[in-house]
Design an enzyme around this catalytic site. Structure first.
Site, PDB file in Angstrom:
ATOM      1  N   HIS A  17      57.230  60.767  36.280  1.00  0.00           N
ATOM      2  CA  HIS A  17      58.197  60.187  35.937  1.00  0.00           C
ATOM      3  C   HIS A  17      59.325  61.680  35.666  1.00  0.00           C
ATOM      4  O   HIS A  17      60.543  61.140  35.621  1.00  0.00           O
ATOM      5  CB  HIS A  17      58.019  59.294  34.820  1.00  0.00           C
ATOM      6  CG  HIS A  17      57.436  58.284  35.173  1.00  0.00           C
ATOM      7  ND1 HIS A  17      56.919  57.086  34.477  1.00  0.00           N
ATOM      8  CD2 HIS A  17      57.042  57.720  36.553  1.00  0.00           C
ATOM      9  CE1 HIS A  17      56.191  56.185  35.256  1.00  0.00           C
ATOM     10  NE2 HIS A  17      56.029  56.687  36.132  1.00  0.00           N
TER      11      HIS A  17
ATOM     12  N   LEU B 126      47.986  55.150  34.111  1.00  0.00           N
ATOM     13  CA  LEU B 126      49.044  55.522  35.233  1.00  0.00           C
ATOM     14  C   LEU B 126      49.664  56.672  35.231  1.00  0.00           C
ATOM     15  O   LEU B 126      50.308  57.069  36.177  1.00  0.00           O
ATOM     16  CB  LEU B 126      50.065  54.302  35.528  1.00  0.00           C
ATOM     17  CG  LEU B 126      49.368  52.841  35.561  1.00  0.00           C
ATOM     18  CD1 LEU B 126      50.385  51.628  35.995  1.00  0.00           C
ATOM     19  CD2 LEU B 126      48.301  52.768  36.926  1.00  0.00           C
ATOM     20  N   PHE B 127      49.286  57.524  34.248  1.00  0.00           N
ATOM     21  CA  PHE B 127      50.005  58.861  34.030  1.00  0.00           C
ATOM     22  C   PHE B 127      51.363  59.499  34.427  1.00  0.00           C
ATOM     23  O   PHE B 127      51.557  60.440  34.936  1.00  0.00           O
ATOM     24  CB  PHE B 127      48.742  59.807  35.065  1.00  0.00           C
ATOM     25  CG  PHE B 127      47.529  59.312  35.077  1.00  0.00           C
ATOM     26  CD1 PHE B 127      46.977  59.116  33.927  1.00  0.00           C
ATOM     27  CD2 PHE B 127      46.800  58.959  36.239  1.00  0.00           C
ATOM     28  CE1 PHE B 127      45.311  58.667  33.917  1.00  0.00           C
ATOM     29  CE2 PHE B 127      45.313  58.668  36.274  1.00  0.00           C
ATOM     30  CZ  PHE B 127      44.938  58.491  34.832  1.00  0.00           C
ATOM     31  N   CYS B 128      52.181  58.253  33.922  1.00  0.00           N
ATOM     32  CA  CYS B 128      53.641  58.569  34.115  1.00  0.00           C
ATOM     33  C   CYS B 128      54.171  58.998  35.395  1.00  0.00           C
ATOM     34  O   CYS B 128      54.658  59.805  35.786  1.00  0.00           O
ATOM     35  CB  CYS B 128      53.943  59.913  33.038  1.00  0.00           C
ATOM     36  SG  CYS B 128      54.029  59.286  31.369  1.00  0.00           S
ATOM     37  N   ALA B 129      53.111  58.466  36.590  1.00  0.00           N
ATOM     38  CA  ALA B 129      53.583  58.378  37.813  1.00  0.00           C
ATOM     39  C   ALA B 129      52.975  57.123  38.364  1.00  0.00           C
ATOM     40  O   ALA B 129      52.130  57.071  39.258  1.00  0.00           O
ATOM     41  CB  ALA B 129      52.545  59.527  38.576  1.00  0.00           C
TER      42      ALA B 129
END
Length: 403
Positions: A114, A347-350
């Site tokens: 992100h 979701l790992f900032c993605a």
């Protein structure tokens, strides 16, 4: 030998004590002992930077300026470049978004973190490619249709899969079309050299807290002209060279233009120390650990790795996976409390990318299964030992299977 600070052993509910297996290094890396010592050495002399004539202020100003020089050397900065200290990679990329000339079109992939997905105004987002070659071809085709100022923004190593992107090839394509290239090196820098000339990049962003210097500093390094032409990212003291009686302002050029306020001296020194001790380091033991761990996961029939490219493509020490029939948050809690293992779940900032890869990985395990709402991620680095990964594999192998 490089060493990191560690919490040592943790006690499990059954009374056993085990060495904590920190497999969440990609989120925030542990602090190098060398970095901690450099910060501790400076604390008795902690003073203002660029704002005083006393001994403390003079020493701290020297330390801050030397930190910038060290980082500039680490990234291979040239005479036409600036090194601006920021809070982290996200801050650095937002700064770059702020200084873009009017009308600049930004081209990126929807596989980005992100931090490199959200700051750009009206970007052209290309679908996540299935291979490095597909990424290069897609960028070439997209840039051929565009004109005006162009910036390509891409990761060097994915924070979900750890896969290495073909940055040098993307740079060649970008420059052939008159575009500049910005590289999110947050996940590359802890594992491999991250240098502007080697990558072919015009801009490079990374964070100290990924680079074994967790003290809240990051860097935007790259070409000076856009940075000097834009209004300051933050308005205030330090950025202003002169404020006249009518409140007209003359702004500094150079890094100070975008570093208003009292600078993060300890963060800069910590980051620079990490750059100095890690410069030129190779990590063959880490690559061996990743290869061994991935092979062990592949032998578990209920576990599937997330990947964007083919399974043989090179990567850094990041492996995300899904476990068929398991709630990811409950599993991460079990690994922590029952086995002394720290992994990441989410979701790992993605979000767009991770949801897509979860669906694909789940389909490979069981075409009729519903994808989990989140993935698990194990990431390794300095301080990771084979036993840590063996413990994780053993815990996953011992999970009850879905009926």
């Amino acid at each position: 030998m490089l060493t990191v600070l560690s919490p040592g052993e943790v006690k499990l509910p059954d009374g056993r004590s085990v060495e904590f297996a920190n497999l969440d290094v990609a989120a925030t890396a542990p602090c190098l002992t060398t970095v901690a010592e450099a910060v501790a050495d400076l604390l008795p002399f902690y003073g203002s930077v660029h704002r005083g004539a006393g001994a403390l202020a003079q020493r701290c100003t020297r330390e801050y300026d030397q930190a910038r020089d060290t980082v500039a050397e680490y990234v291979g900065s040239g005479p036409g470049d600036h090194v601006v200290f920021t809070r982290n990679t996200t801050d650095a990329l937002n700064l770059l978004a702020h200084v873009l000339p009017p009308g600049t079109t930004v081209v990126t992939f929807d596989a980005e973190h992100h931090a490199n997905l959200l700051p750009w105004r009206h970007p052209v987002r290309l679908p996540a490619p299935g291979s490095p070659a597909e990424a290069v071809a897609a960028l070439d085709a997209a840039l051929a249709r565009l004109d005006g100022p162009l910036l390509v923004a891409v990761t060097a190593a994915g924070n979900v899969t750890g896969e290495l992107w073909p940055v040098a090839a993307l740079a060649e394509v970008a420059h052939r079309h008159g575009a500049r290239l910005a590289v999110d090196a947050a996940q590359l820098a802890p594992h491999a050299p991250a240098r502007l000339p080697d990558l072919g990049a015009d801009y490079l962003a990374f964070s100290g807290h990924k680079l074994y210097a967790p003290f809240g500093a990051g860097v935007l390094a790259g070409r000076a002209d856009w940075l000097d032409a834009a209004t300051p990212y933050l308005a205030g003291g330090g950025a202003s060279a002169e404020v006249r009686a009518d409140f007209a302002v003359r702004w500094h050029t150079g890094p100070a233009r975008h570093e208003a306020g009292t600078p993060n001296l300890l963060g800069a020194v910590a980051l620079a120390t990490a750059c100095r001790v890690l410069a030129g380091q190779d990590h063959p033991a880490e690559r061996e650990l990743v290869t061994r761990f991935r092979a062990a996961l592949a032998d578990l029939p209920h576990v599937e790795e997330l990947r964007l490219f083919g399974p043989a493509e090179p990567r850094v020490g990041i492996v995300s996976f899904t476990v068929l029939g398991a709630d990811p948050d409950e599993l991460a809690t079990t690994l922590g409390r029952g086995h002394g293992i720290g992994v990441r779940t989410g979701l790992f900032c993605a979000h767009p990318l991770t949801r897509r890869l979860l669906a694909e990985a789940t389909a490979r395990l069981d075409p009729g299964a519903t994808p989990a709402p989140a993935a698990l991620r194990a990431s390794i680095g300095l301080g990771t030992r084979p036993e840590h990964l063996d413990r994780l594999v053993s815990a996953l192998a011992g999970l009850p299977r879905r009926a």
